[in-house]
Design an enzyme around this catalytic site. Structure first.
Site, short mmCIF file in Angstrom:
data_model
loop_
_atom_site.label_atom_id
_atom_site.label_comp_id
_atom_site.label_asym_id
_atom_site.label_seq_id
_atom_site.Cartn_x
_atom_site.Cartn_y
_atom_site.Cartn_z
N GLU A 45 0.83 -1.21 0.00
CA GLU A 45 0.00 0.00 0.00
C GLU A 45 0.86 1.25 0.00
OE1 GLU A 45 -3.00 -0.16 -0.77
OE2 GLU A 45 -3.18 -2.33 -0.53
N HIS B 36 1.66 2.33 -3.44
CA HIS B 36 0.63 3.20 -4.03
C HIS B 36 0.79 4.63 -3.50
CE1 HIS B 36 -1.71 0.08 -5.97
NE2 HIS B 36 -1.97 -0.56 -4.86
ZN LIG Z 1 -2.75 -2.52 -4.60
#
Ligand SMILES: [Zn+2]
Length: 674
Positions: A465, A468
Site C-alpha cells: 500500500e 501506491h
Molecule cells: Zn494494490
C-alpha cells in the site's frame, strides 16, 4: 449553525480536509452543491461565444468540479474506513446521482462539440505533449461514455448507468451485512484449539463487542480463505469456518450479480463492444480480450500442476492425522505443517519480529529513504478522519516538503475489509496542489499495553500500500486527470507490487525485523527458509487468484442476452471451462462477495494484478541487476515512471526505466511456472 466546511477550500497545510469540522450532515448538501456547481461551470464553458481553444475548453474543464472533488474524496474514504448507517444511506443516495452527473457531463453535446473540434485540429494547436495527451484522453473518454450516440440510445445509457451504480452500492452493503451475519460463533475455547492465546482472547473480545458475551466469534475476512484455517486443529471447526466464508451473501447478491452482468453486457453492446470485458480492456494497457486471455491461458496449466504437487505434499503430512483426502478446509492447515516440517518455518515464531511501529519506521519509511531519500515527521497537530489514523509530513532529501501521508492501520467493525490507498488531495501544477495520500489496512489491535505484532502477509501489505502512496506522493504532472495513481487498472498495481521488494531486501529486513522484546534480529538463515517456504505456497496462491480472475472474466465476457439462472452452477461451469477447477482450492473470491468486480472499479479487470506483476517482476530484476546504487535506480524509477502518472503512455514510462518492452520470464520464474 456553522457553514458547511466543504464549501470552501481547506486552509490547513496541504489543503488537508478539515476533518475536525466535518459532520455526517455535511456530505449530502456538499454533494448536491458540488454537482450543481460543476454543471454551472460547464455551462459557462459551452456558453462562451468565442471559438473553442485548448485554454477555454480543456483547461477550463480541468478546473471544474473542485467542490465535488473535495467532498467525494473525503466521503469515499469515510464510508469505507469508518462507516455508519447514516453514511450508508448517503452512499445509497449519492451513487446513482453521481452516475447521472457523470452522464450529464459526458453526454453534453455542446461540450463534446467543442472538444471534438479541437481534437480534429489537434496537430495545429501547438500543444506540448502533456496538453496534447489531455485533449486526446478527454476526447476518448467522451467517446467511450457514449457522446456519439443518438438521443434514444443515450437515454437508455443513462438508465443503465444509474441502475448499475445503485446495484453496486447494494451489493457492497450486502457484503458488509453478510460478513457480519456469517461470522462463526463458537461456544467453547476448546473449539479454538490451535489458535494462540492472544487470538483466543481476541475472539472472546470480539464476541463481547458483538453481543455474544461468554462465547467466541471468528469474524470473516474478505477473501475465501480465513487466517484461522491455518491453525485450528479441530477439522470440523475448520470446515464450518470455510463453509461460512464460501456461502456468505449468495442469496442476496447472487441475483444482483446476474442482473449487473446483464446490464453491463447491454451497455457494452450499446457502446459498440461485443462484451463488457472488451469494453473495459480497450482502455487498459492490455488493449484486447485476446491479450488477457492469452496470458491467463498460459498460466493456468503450470499453476494447476503446481497446486496438485503441493496437494500431494499436504496429503503426505495429513495421512498421519488419518485424513485421507485434502479438502479445501485442510489446505491452509497442512500447508502450515509442511512449512514447519520441511522448512522449519513457524508463522507464530515470526510475529514477534514484526512490530507495527518498527516495520513502519525502520522498514517502510527506511526503504523509502534508501531508494528515494525521503524522510518522515509525524504531525500530531493535524487531525485525520479517525483517532486511529496518523498524519506524517514527507520531505525530500534536500528538506523540501513533498506532501502528507496518512496511515490508518487498524481493523474496526466500521471499516471494510482489505487494504487500500486513497488520494485526499491530488498533486497538480495547474491547481498548485500538493499530494495528501492515505493508506488503510486492517491489522488487528493488540491488547492494551501490548505491541501490535504483524503477520508476514500484513507486513507485505504495508509495503504494498505504501507503494501506491509513493505513486501519489511523487506525482509531478500538470493536469489533475493524470495525477499519481490515475493510470489504467492493469498498470496501477505495478508500482505498489514493486515496493514489496524492499520487505525482503537484506539491508531493509535487518533494519526492521527485530524481536520486540529482546531486540534480536531475525536471522538471515530463517529469512532464507521463509523465502523457500513462500515458494511452496505459490501453486495454491496462483490458482486461487487465477480462479477468481477467470470468474470475473466469465461474468464479463458473457454476450448480451445469454441467460444465467444459477450462480453456483455458472461458477462451476466457468472454472471447469477455464481448466482451473481444483476442488480443494476455491477461488480467492466467489461471486457473492467479489466486491472488486461488483462494487468497485475492477469489473473485467481483476486480471490487472497478474498483468501488473509481469511489469513488477521485470522491474525488480532490473533494480537488482542493473549494477547501479539503489538510490540511483530509485531516482530513475521515480523520475521516469512514478512521477509521470498518466501524463504519458505508461508502457513508454516502463521502457524508459527498464530499457525495453516488458517480458514475462521473471514473473514465470518467480511463481514457479516455467
Ligand atoms: Zn494494490
Amino acid at each position: 449553525m456553522t457553514e458547511n466546511p466543504f464549501f470552501r477550500p481547506s486552509t490547513l497545510d496541504y489543503e488537508l480536509p478539515p476533518f475536525a469540522e466535518i459532520r455526517e450532515e455535511h456530505y449530502l448538501p456538499a454533494y448536491e452543491r458540488g454537482m450543481a456547481e460543476q454543471l454551472a461551470e460547464i455551462a459557462a464553458i459551452t456558453a462562451d461565444g468565442n471559438p473553442p481553444t485548448f485554454e477555454n475548453t480543456l483547461v477550463a474543464l480541468e478546473r471544474t468540479g473542485e467542490l465535488l472533488r473535495r467532498v467525494d474524496v473525503v466521503f469515499r474514504n469515510q464510508s469505507s474506513s469508518d462507516t455508519t448507517d447514516v453514511l450508508d444511506e448517503v452512499e445509497a443516495k449519492v451513487s446513482p446521482l453521481l452516475a447521472v452527473h457523470h452522464d450529464a457531463i459526458h453526454l453534453d453535446r455542446a461540450l463534446f462539440a467543442r472538444i471534438e473540434e479541437l481534437y480534429r485540429t489537434r496537430d495545429r494547436l501547438g500543444l506540448d505533449p502533456e496538453s496534447l495527451r489531455l485533449l486526446e484522453r478527454r476526447y476518448g473518454a467522451f467517446e467511450r461514455s457514449g457522446a456519439r450516440l443518438g438521443e434514444a440510445e443515450q437515454a437508455r445509457l443513462r438508465g443503465l448507468n444509474a441502475d448499475l451504480a445503485a446495484l453496486g452500492t447494494t451489493f457492497q452493503q450486502n457484503v458488509n451485512a453478510a460478513n457480519r451475519a456469517s461470522a462463526l460463533v463458537l461456544d467453547s475455547a476448546a473449539e479454538l484449539a490451535g489458535l494462540s492465546e492472544d487470538a483466543i482472547a481476541g475472539a472472546a473480545e470480539n464476541a463481547r463487542v458483538l453481543g455474544h458475551e461468554g462465547r467466541y466469534v471468528l469474524s470473516l475476512q474478505n477473501t475465501s480463505g480465513q487466517p484461522a484455517l491455518a491453525q485450528l486443529t479441530d477439522r470440523s471447526v475448520r470446515e464450518r469456518l470455510l463453509a461460512a466464508s464460501l456461502g456468505r451473501g449468495i442469496e442476496e447478491n447472487g441475483p444482483i450479480a446476474i442482473r449487473m452482468a446483464g446490464l453491463r453486457a447491454e451497455r457494452a453492446e450499446l457502446l459498440g463492444h461485443p462484451s463488457h470485458a472488451a469494453y473495459v480492456v480497450a482502455d487498459e494497457t492490455a488493449g484486447t480480450v485476446e491479450a488477457v486471455s492469452a496470458l491467463l491461458a498460459r498460466l493456468v496449466g503450470p499453476a494447476v500442476a503446481n497446486a496438485r504437487r503441493e496437494a500431494a505434499e499436504l496429503a503426505r503430512v495429513a495421512a498421519a492425522d488419518g485424513v485421507e483426502e485434502i479438502a479445501a478446509h485442510d489446505w491452509a492447515y497442512y500447508s502450515e505443517k509442511v512449512r514447519q516440517e520441511s522448512f522449519q518455518v513457524d508463522a507464530a515464531v515470526l510475529r514477534p519480529y514484526f512490530e507495527l511501529e518498527r516495520v513502519l519506521r525502520d522498514g517502510v519509511f527506511f526503504a523509502a529513504n534508501l531508494a528515494y531519500g525521503l524522510s518522515f515527521t509525524e504531525r500530531p497537530d493535524l487531525t485525520a478522519h479517525h483517532p486511529d489514523a496518523r498524519v506524517f509530513e514527507v520531505f525530500e532529501e534536500d528538506g523540501t516538503a513533498l506532501g502528507l501521508f496518512i496511515g490508518d492501520f487498524h481493523a474496526r467493525a466500521s471499516k471494510r475489509g482489505g487494504a487500500w490507498m486513497d488520494s485526499l488531495v491530488e498533486q497538480s501544477e495547474l491547481t498548485g496542489q500538493r499530494p495528501v495520500v492515505l493508506n488503510n489496512l486492517n491489522i488487528p489491535r493488540a491488547a492494551p499495553g501490548e505491541p501490535v505484532l504483524m503477520s508476514w502477509d500484513e507486513v507485505r501489505t504495508l509495503f504494498h500500500e505504501f507503494g501506491h502512496a509513493l505513486h501519489g506522493l511523487f506525482s509531478r504532472v500538470r493536469y489533475p486527470l493524470f495525477s499519481g495513481t490515475a493510470v489504467p487498472r492493469d498498470f496501477v498495481e505495478f508500482p505498489s507490487q514493486v515496493n514489496e521488494m524492499w520487505m525482503v531486501r537484506p539491508e531493509v529486513l535487518a533494519n526492521y525485523a527485530r524481536h520486540h522484546g529482546t531486540g534480536e534480529v531475525l536471522s538471515p538463515e530463517l529469512v532464507e527458509r521463509i523465502t523457500a517456504a513462500e515458494g511452496f505456497g505459490q501453486g495454491f496462491r496462483t490458482v486461487e487468484y487465477l480462479a477468481a480472475t477467470l470468474l470475473d472474466w466469465a461474468w464479463h465476457t458473457v454476450p448480451r442476452g445469454e441467460e444465467i439462472t444459477d450462480v453456483e452452477e455458472f461458477e462451476a461451469r466457468a472454472l471447469a471451462a477455464a481448466g482451473i477447477a481444483v476442488d480443494a482450492v476455491p477461488p480467492r473470491y466467489r461471486t457473492a462477495y467479489f466486491q472488486h468486480i461488483f462494487a468497485s472499479g475492477y469489473s473485467a479487470a481483476y486480471y490487472a494484478y497478474i498483468w501488473s506483476e509481469v511489469l513488477d517482476a521485470d522491474t525488480v530484476q532490473w533494480f537488482e541487476g542493473n549494477g547501479r546504487p539503489v538510490r540511483e535506480s530509485g531516482e530513475v524509477f521515480r523520475r521516469e515512471l512514478l512521477a509521470r502518472g498518466f501524463s504519458r503512455d505508461p508502457l513508454e514510462s516502463f521502457r524508459a526505466v527498464v530499457g525495453r518492452a516488458p517480458e514475462t520470464g521473471p514473473l514465470l520464474a518467480r511463481r514457479g511456472l516455467l
